[in-house]
Design a protein around this motif. Structure first.
Motif, PDB file in Angstrom:
ATOM      1  N   HIS A 260       0.839  -1.204   0.000  1.00 44.90           N
ATOM      2  CA  HIS A 260       0.000   0.000   0.000  1.00 44.90           C
ATOM      3  C   HIS A 260       0.870   1.249   0.000  1.00 44.90           C
ATOM      4  CE1 HIS A 260      -3.537  -2.469   0.909  1.00 44.90           C
ATOM      5  NE2 HIS A 260      -2.743  -3.124   1.735  1.00 44.90           N
ATOM      6  N   GLU A 261       0.266   2.349  -0.506  1.00 45.72           N
ATOM      7  CA  GLU A 261       0.916   3.655  -0.410  1.00 45.72           C
ATOM      8  C   GLU A 261       0.117   4.533   0.546  1.00 45.72           C
ATOM      9  OE1 GLU A 261       2.864   6.505  -3.587  1.00 45.72           O
ATOM     10  OE2 GLU A 261       0.720   6.932  -3.495  1.00 45.72           O
ATOM     11  N   LEU A 262       0.799   5.035   1.576  1.00 47.00           N
ATOM     12  CA  LEU A 262       0.169   5.941   2.544  1.00 47.00           C
ATOM     13  C   LEU A 262       0.722   7.355   2.324  1.00 47.00           C
ATOM     14  CD1 LEU A 262       0.503   3.785   5.806  1.00 47.00           C
ATOM     15  CD2 LEU A 262      -1.216   3.626   3.993  1.00 47.00           C
ATOM     16  N   ILE A 263      -0.170   8.324   2.350  1.00 46.81           N
ATOM     17  CA  ILE A 263       0.190   9.732   2.144  1.00 46.81           C
ATOM     18  C   ILE A 263      -0.443  10.535   3.273  1.00 46.81           C
ATOM     19  CG2 ILE A 263       0.026  11.697   0.554  1.00 46.81           C
ATOM     20  CD1 ILE A 263      -0.397   9.887  -1.715  1.00 46.81           C
ATOM     21  N   CYS A 264       0.189  11.628   3.675  1.00 48.03           N
ATOM     22  CA  CYS A 264      -0.524  12.568   4.540  1.00 48.03           C
ATOM     23  C   CYS A 264      -0.346  13.975   3.988  1.00 48.03           C
ATOM     24  CB  CYS A 264      -0.078  12.455   5.996  1.00 48.03           C
ATOM     25  SG  CYS A 264       1.692  12.577   6.261  1.00 48.03           S
ATOM     26  N   ARG A 265      -1.358  14.790   4.193  1.00 48.81           N
ATOM     27  CA  ARG A 265      -1.414  16.108   3.545  1.00 48.81           C
ATOM     28  C   ARG A 265      -2.098  17.081   4.484  1.00 48.81           C
ATOM     29  NH1 ARG A 265      -4.460  17.505  -2.227  1.00 48.81           N
ATOM     30  NH2 ARG A 265      -2.922  19.079  -2.852  1.00 48.81           N
ATOM     31  N   ALA A 266      -1.372  18.148   4.847  1.00 50.91           N
ATOM     32  CA  ALA A 266      -1.902  19.107   5.818  1.00 50.91           C
ATOM     33  C   ALA A 266      -2.313  20.405   5.142  1.00 50.91           C
ATOM     34  CB  ALA A 266      -0.842  19.405   6.890  1.00 50.91           C
ATOM     35  N   GLU A 267      -3.242  21.103   5.792  1.00 52.80           N
ATOM     36  CA  GLU A 267      -3.667  22.430   5.365  1.00 52.80           C
ATOM     37  C   GLU A 267      -3.606  23.336   6.593  1.00 52.80           C
ATOM     38  OE1 GLU A 267      -7.561  22.536   3.607  1.00 52.80           O
ATOM     39  OE2 GLU A 267      -7.411  24.680   3.110  1.00 52.80           O
ATOM     40  N   ASP A 268      -3.109  24.574   6.416  1.00 55.81           N
ATOM     41  CA  ASP A 268      -3.094  25.488   7.553  1.00 55.81           C
ATOM     42  C   ASP A 268      -4.260  26.467   7.473  1.00 55.81           C
ATOM     43  OD1 ASP A 268      -2.391  27.621   5.884  1.00 55.81           O
ATOM     44  OD2 ASP A 268      -0.251  27.443   6.309  1.00 55.81           O
ATOM     45  N   ASP A 269      -4.429  27.252   8.541  1.00 52.03           N
ATOM     46  CA  ASP A 269      -5.609  28.129   8.575  1.00 52.03           C
ATOM     47  C   ASP A 269      -5.416  29.409   7.761  1.00 52.03           C
ATOM     48  OD1 ASP A 269      -3.998  29.633  10.234  1.00 52.03           O
ATOM     49  OD2 ASP A 269      -5.235  29.367  12.026  1.00 52.03           O
ATOM     50  N   ALA A 270      -4.249  29.512   7.081  1.00 57.26           N
ATOM     51  CA  ALA A 270      -4.086  30.580   6.092  1.00 57.26           C
ATOM     52  C   ALA A 270      -4.455  30.076   4.702  1.00 57.26           C
ATOM     53  CB  ALA A 270      -2.647  31.092   6.097  1.00 57.26           C
ATOM     54  N   GLY A 271      -4.902  28.812   4.624  1.00 62.92           N
ATOM     55  CA  GLY A 271      -5.356  28.264   3.345  1.00 62.92           C
ATOM     56  C   GLY A 271      -4.265  27.599   2.525  1.00 62.92           C
TER      57      GLY A 271
END
Lengths: 394, 394
Positions: free
Chosen positions: A346-357
């Motif tokens: 499997h391929e696991l990814i993580c992706r974040a977003e901040d509150d400045a968009g």
């Protein structure tokens, strides 16, 4: 004490373009010794990796990175500083130049805070072609509890002349880069330096700074990539023109090629990383996970705001992660999610977003020095029906 | 508590050749994932170097290696051990199996000593062809002050049955190597384990062990390469037959090829290293030195005896170094010599001899796993008429 003018002069003489040697045919001193490559890694890169070590990603399970596991960048050798003879000298365009002993600084009101620092070059070796320098993969990030005094408190004591535009921070470490010998020196605009949480730190995780982390005193600039947090600090000079030292004008730039003046690297781009689940293979580091419910854990951070959300991608399908409580303004934020792991790769990814968009890109944005690559981590994982002592790889 | 027989059985089942999977066509499990190479370095080697970091050689100036600068080897991930729930279990061929909490151990008489540890693979990447594993250059050696209780004191409490031949030490870390999952386990002959200075250490340089150094308890075996000093120790079992776990029988062997059963790696071969003089270039790490009298400093050590002499070679001419006082029986010995550095490029070498008559070879002795390479260090140095801020490389 040198005058501010003399200091500015000496800094441009030291490292500025007008007087610097020209290590290549170009008129621009090169922070990197070779052109980007698609080849394997050279011995110099291996030596740099073994000196300037990463935080192993399983340490993402720790809220505060333990001593010795915090990632490390030392451009040159660790200097031996005598803490008794050492003074912090503040001069240049200030009202009252001053010197402070370590005892002077420790006698003032102290402040502690958790700060996530990341090397601007983190992720460099994932770029193609690969800029040839410190070959970070993912581990150039850590979070410590830093204790010291706010820079603004000390600058209030010395006062700043109204024509001061930047503060220049000088470390005791020196060596050659771009063909010329210089001390490590970086500047901050006055506004960034004296408004907010910039710290003169003498403790890390409740202990005196270790030699490799800047003993006896270092700058900690929350939200900025690590190059701003000058170690082995021994001088602060207010200057009336923009600082043009090597580490400011030529290194730590977002360039498209060697002759592009580029833009300076400043704040930390939004990013998340995942602690590898299961247990690893020694050489490949590939995680091997038993089938079933697996808790995935990681951390996310941004120098542009607080973390708003983290998505976890499992073979291209996105799941929202649960966020831990926010831990101050400057430390990473924990996240977790439960994955029903099924046998296979499997391929696991993580992706974040901040509150400045701001949101992490799926693919790296290439630049010549390999700076600020905040593309998502892609983790290849093998799930077996069960994993225990004696389990063999398929 | 498992019986000694059951434990021996479980260990051979876990990691012994009879039951292990066969990751290659050979009948022998391979500790290394690839054949030796003459090529550049792969990403896996860079990742290992960035995790299992070196002691930067300028740290040879410190008599005791500061926390976080001590070289590090972790076969797999750093385990998170709960020190409250943790117990050291002693069983197998002992008279009285027993369990000890950390508080139990700390309540006993403590002993401190300076011990030089070196990774058996130190110098591996200098071999041609290069065995492909943790790519040490020179920095896999350090010296800390270790505090704990002598192993012999605890074994006196449990008693050993007369048929016990070895003690097996098991760590809490586990992962895959040679294609099979196992915990890190190593044995010592009873005589080596209980006679002398083998320590169960819970402090390093006066602080509780850091997670990466084996918290809450590790073994420290003075004079032996680091693989013997099992970290995250949670079990000691006396056995009546030689232990055949993977890390004993297949890893850490002096082999000529993959199918050579080879000889086990044991004690540390005599060696010396030099702190780079002058200041380095960032990328090449080449030291740049101003002309004139330069003090060269380094350390020397041997697992076979005390250091008797160190010679320094300058462009092929040998000078005797001055030795510092011997610092206990198990810590490296400092040395120094003054070099009249003349402008130009030079090769500096250091070569130690111990009081058992062992002397460092001038060229490496190649072996398949790249173990115990104690060949002399060769340092290429550039001397300029003077070196100060603004000095350009020729």
């Amino acid at each position: 004490m040198r005058t501010e003018e003399a200091h500015h002069q000496s800094m441009t003489t030291t490292a500025g373009p007008a007087h610097a040697a020209e290590p290549t045919a170009s008129s621009t001193p090169r922070p990197h010794a070779a052109e980007p490559t698609t080849g394997e890694f050279g011995r110099e890169e291996v030596l740099l990796a073994s000196r300037n070590h990463a935080m192993p990603l399983e340490l993402l399970r720790w809220e505060r990175t333990p001593a010795g596991m915090h990632f490390l960048v030392m451009h040159w050798d660790v200097p031996m500083v005598d803490p008794v003879a050492w003074r912090l000298k503040i001069g240049g365009a200030v009202v009252e130049p001053a010197e402070f002993s370590l005892a002077d600084l420790r006698a003032r009101d102290r402040m502690s805070m958790g700060v996530t620092l990341e090397c601007a070059g983190n992720g460099r070796s994932l770029l193609q072609p690969r800029p040839v320098s410190q070959p970070w993969v993912h581990g150039g990030v850590s979070t410590a509890e830093w204790t010291g005094i706010p820079l603004v408190a000390l600058m209030d004591e010395t006062g700043l002349r109204p024509d001061a535009v930047e503060l220049v921070f000088s470390g005791a470490d020196r060596g050659f880069q771009g063909g010329v010998a210089h001390a490590y020196e970086r500047s901050l605009p006055v506004r960034a330096a004296v408004s907010g949480d910039v710290l003169l730190a003498y403790e890390m995780n409740g202990q005196p700074l270790l030699p490799q982390h800047g003993f006896p005193l270092r700058l900690v600039v929350p939200g900025w990539y690590g190059m701003a947090s000058v170690k082995w600090l021994d001088r602060i000079d207010a200057v009336t023109q923009a600082f043009e030292g090597f580490q400011q004008r030529f290194a730590y730039r977002l360039q498209q090629d060697a002759d592009d003046p580029g833009e300076p690297v400043t704040r930390i781009r939004v990013r998340s990383l995942m602690a590898p689940p299961g247990i690893p293979d020694f050489f490949s580091r590939r995680p091997i996970v038993p089938a079933g419910a697996t808790k995935l854990r990681g951390r996310a951070w941004s120098g542009y705001g607080l973390i708003k959300s983290v998505q976890v991608g499992i073979d291209g399908r996105w799941l929202p992660a649960q966020l831990d409580e926010q831990d101050g303004r400057h430390a990473w934020r924990g996240w977790s999610c439960v994955w029903q792991a099924e046998e296979g790769d499997h391929e696991l990814i993580c992706r974040a977003e901040d509150d400045a968009g701001n949101i992490q890109p799926l693919e790296p944005e290439w630049n010549y020095q390999g700076m600020a690559n905040n593309a998502v981590q892609r983790l290849q994982v093998t799930v077996l029906p069960s994993v225990s002592d004696g389990t063999a790889l398929p």
